[in-house]
Structure formats: C-alpha cells, structure tokens
Motif scaffolding. Structure first.
Motif, PDB file in Angstrom:
ATOM      1  N   ALA A 183       0.836  -1.206   0.000  1.00 24.03           N
ATOM      2  CA  ALA A 183       0.000   0.000   0.000  1.00 24.03           C
ATOM      3  C   ALA A 183       0.871   1.257   0.000  1.00 24.03           C
ATOM      4  O   ALA A 183       0.612   2.201  -0.762  1.00 24.03           O
ATOM      5  N   ALA A 184       1.907   1.282   0.839  1.00 24.59           N
ATOM      6  CA  ALA A 184       2.800   2.449   0.910  1.00 24.59           C
ATOM      7  C   ALA A 184       3.553   2.647  -0.412  1.00 24.59           C
ATOM      8  O   ALA A 184       3.733   3.778  -0.867  1.00 24.59           O
ATOM      9  N   GLN A 185       3.961   1.551  -1.031  1.00 23.06           N
ATOM     10  CA  GLN A 185       4.640   1.662  -2.332  1.00 23.06           C
ATOM     11  C   GLN A 185       3.696   2.199  -3.396  1.00 23.06           C
ATOM     12  O   GLN A 185       4.093   3.023  -4.232  1.00 23.06           O
ATOM     13  N   LYS A 186       2.448   1.730  -3.388  1.00 20.97           N
ATOM     14  CA  LYS A 186       1.473   2.213  -4.368  1.00 20.97           C
ATOM     15  C   LYS A 186       1.235   3.714  -4.213  1.00 20.97           C
ATOM     16  O   LYS A 186       1.070   4.422  -5.198  1.00 20.97           O
ATOM     17  N   HIS A 187       1.228   4.185  -2.965  1.00 19.22           N
ATOM     18  CA  HIS A 187       1.004   5.615  -2.739  1.00 19.22           C
ATOM     19  C   HIS A 187       2.218   6.441  -3.163  1.00 19.22           C
ATOM     20  O   HIS A 187       2.080   7.477  -3.804  1.00 19.22           O
TER      21      HIS A 187
ATOM     22  N   ASP B  92       2.201  -0.023  15.312  1.00 20.31           N
ATOM     23  CA  ASP B  92       1.443   0.244  16.534  1.00 20.31           C
ATOM     24  C   ASP B  92       1.010  -1.087  17.142  1.00 20.31           C
ATOM     25  O   ASP B  92       1.269  -2.148  16.602  1.00 20.31           O
ATOM     26  N   ASN B  93       0.290  -0.997  18.216  1.00 23.28           N
ATOM     27  CA  ASN B  93      -0.214  -2.175  18.907  1.00 23.28           C
ATOM     28  C   ASN B  93      -0.970  -3.099  17.951  1.00 23.28           C
ATOM     29  O   ASN B  93      -1.839  -2.662  17.214  1.00 23.28           O
TER      30      ASN B  93
ATOM     31  N   SER C 281       7.050  10.057   5.402  1.00 26.00           N
ATOM     32  CA  SER C 281       6.431   8.905   6.065  1.00 26.00           C
ATOM     33  C   SER C 281       4.954   8.799   5.721  1.00 26.00           C
ATOM     34  O   SER C 281       4.307   9.786   5.363  1.00 26.00           O
ATOM     35  N   MET C 282       4.458   7.568   5.831  1.00 32.65           N
ATOM     36  CA  MET C 282       3.060   7.276   5.531  1.00 32.65           C
ATOM     37  C   MET C 282       2.510   6.351   6.604  1.00 32.65           C
ATOM     38  O   MET C 282       3.156   5.371   6.964  1.00 32.65           O
ATOM     39  N   GLU C 283       1.321   6.653   7.090  1.00 33.24           N
ATOM     40  CA  GLU C 283       0.623   5.753   8.000  1.00 33.24           C
ATOM     41  C   GLU C 283      -0.279   4.855   7.157  1.00 33.24           C
ATOM     42  O   GLU C 283      -0.976   5.328   6.269  1.00 33.24           O
TER      43      GLU C 283
ATOM     44  N   PHE D 252      -1.935  -0.132  12.763  1.00 35.20           N
ATOM     45  CA  PHE D 252      -1.379   0.948  11.966  1.00 35.20           C
ATOM     46  C   PHE D 252       0.121   0.709  11.853  1.00 35.20           C
ATOM     47  O   PHE D 252       0.799   0.497  12.856  1.00 35.20           O
ATOM     48  N   PHE D 253       0.619   0.739  10.641  1.00 35.90           N
ATOM     49  CA  PHE D 253       2.048   0.639  10.374  1.00 35.90           C
ATOM     50  C   PHE D 253       2.497   1.988   9.819  1.00 35.90           C
ATOM     51  O   PHE D 253       1.713   2.680   9.168  1.00 35.90           O
ATOM     52  N   THR D 254       3.755   2.343  10.048  1.00 35.75           N
ATOM     53  CA  THR D 254       4.325   3.551   9.454  1.00 35.75           C
ATOM     54  C   THR D 254       5.496   3.141   8.575  1.00 35.75           C
ATOM     55  O   THR D 254       6.341   2.340   8.987  1.00 35.75           O
TER      56      THR D 254
END
Length: 174
Positions: A45-49, A60-61, A87-89, A111-113
């Motif tokens: 998802a982060a790569q696509k963005h 996160d937890n 950075s991207m959440e 949630f990953f960053t």
C-alpha cells in the motif's frame, strides 16, 4: 505544495490460506507469521502511494482478538491513511474466513508507518493523501494524533511539543 493522491489509490487486498507450516501446536496461525503478512500488505500500500521503495518505521499495537485456524483463508486489507513529508501511515484490517462453515470474522487491526527512501536509502518526499470517503476522512484526521503519540513514545518528540495530544488531554480535563 506536494502532489496529492486519493487514499483509495493505495488500497490493497491480499489473501492467504493458513497451511500447517504457518501454525503453532494448537493449529492456530502464529503471531509472527501474521505480522509478516501484515507488513507485506502495508508495504505494498505504501509503495502504491509513494511509487518508491519503502521501509517499515513502526508498528502500533497489534491485538490478536480471535485465533485464525489451520485451513482458514486470511484476507488483509491495507490503505494509506495519511502522508507526512516522507512517512506514511497505513491502516490494516485482517479477516479470517472458514469457507466450509461460511463464517468470517475480523481478527486483527493495526497501523504501520513506512518511510519512502531513494536508491541510497535516504528519506524522500511522498504525495499527500486525499481522503474521500467518511471512513478515509476519519482515519486521516486521527493520523496526526497517532503520529505524535508514536514520536513521544519513541522519545523523538517531547510530550509538551505534541500539540494534538495536548489538545486531547485538555478536552478530557474539562
């Protein structure tokens, strides 16, 4: 002003079958294997963005609500909720489905960053997120508070500098 991309452009669905090698002695999916799958879906998802190489910066937890059993189909849904400079959440939902019984349940959420990097591994700017649906807007609006909390907990921001968190605590004191 940075370019904007709709949050939906980063949406990812990933599906896996839980096999014996993925399970513990109780025939449940191992937590480490689940986190591995979550990291992959979120990274895509982060790569696509960003259209960049990305690295995991924080997680996160992660709560394990219900066991995912041998033979279940695991579906992970990931989408970037907000982007800062580099950075991207990414928000991830995990569902387990027992196809023979026709049951499906949400088992995990996190949630990953990620940080976008150039070929030398240095952080690089990413497009802003354009939230469009009510759910995307809600996640977008909460992202700054979550980011400040992550930075405070990591010792990278003083609690007094976390304006979003201070405002949250001031509201609760009234």
């Amino acid at each position: 002003m940075r370019k904007q991309k709709p949050a939906s452009d980063s949406f990812v669905i990933m599906t896996e079958l839980v096999l014996p090698n993925d399970t513990n002695t109780l025939n449940n999916l191992m937590g480490g294997r689940m986190m591995h799958l979550m990291d992959i879906a979120a990274a895509i998802a982060a790569q696509k963005h960003s259209n960049r190489i990305v690295v995991t910066a924080s997680v996160d937890n992660v709560s394990f609500r219900d066991a995912i059993r041998l033979g279940n189909v695991v579906t992970l849904q990931a989408q970037v909720t907000r982007a800062f400079s580099s950075s991207m959440e990414v928000h991830i939902d995990v569902w387990a489905e027992d196809i023979p019984s026709g049951t499906k349940m949400k088992t995990n959420e996190a949630f990953f960053t990620f940080v976008a990097v150039d070929q030398s591994g240095r952080p690089i700017d990413v497009p802003e997120v354009l939230p469009e649906t009510p759910e995307e807007i809600k996640l977008y609006e909460g992202a700054l508070r979550r980011r400040q909390l992550r930075l405070v907990l990591a010792g990278r921001m003083k609690p007094t500098e976390a304006q979003e968190l201070r405002a949250l605590f001031e509201l609760s004191e009234k």
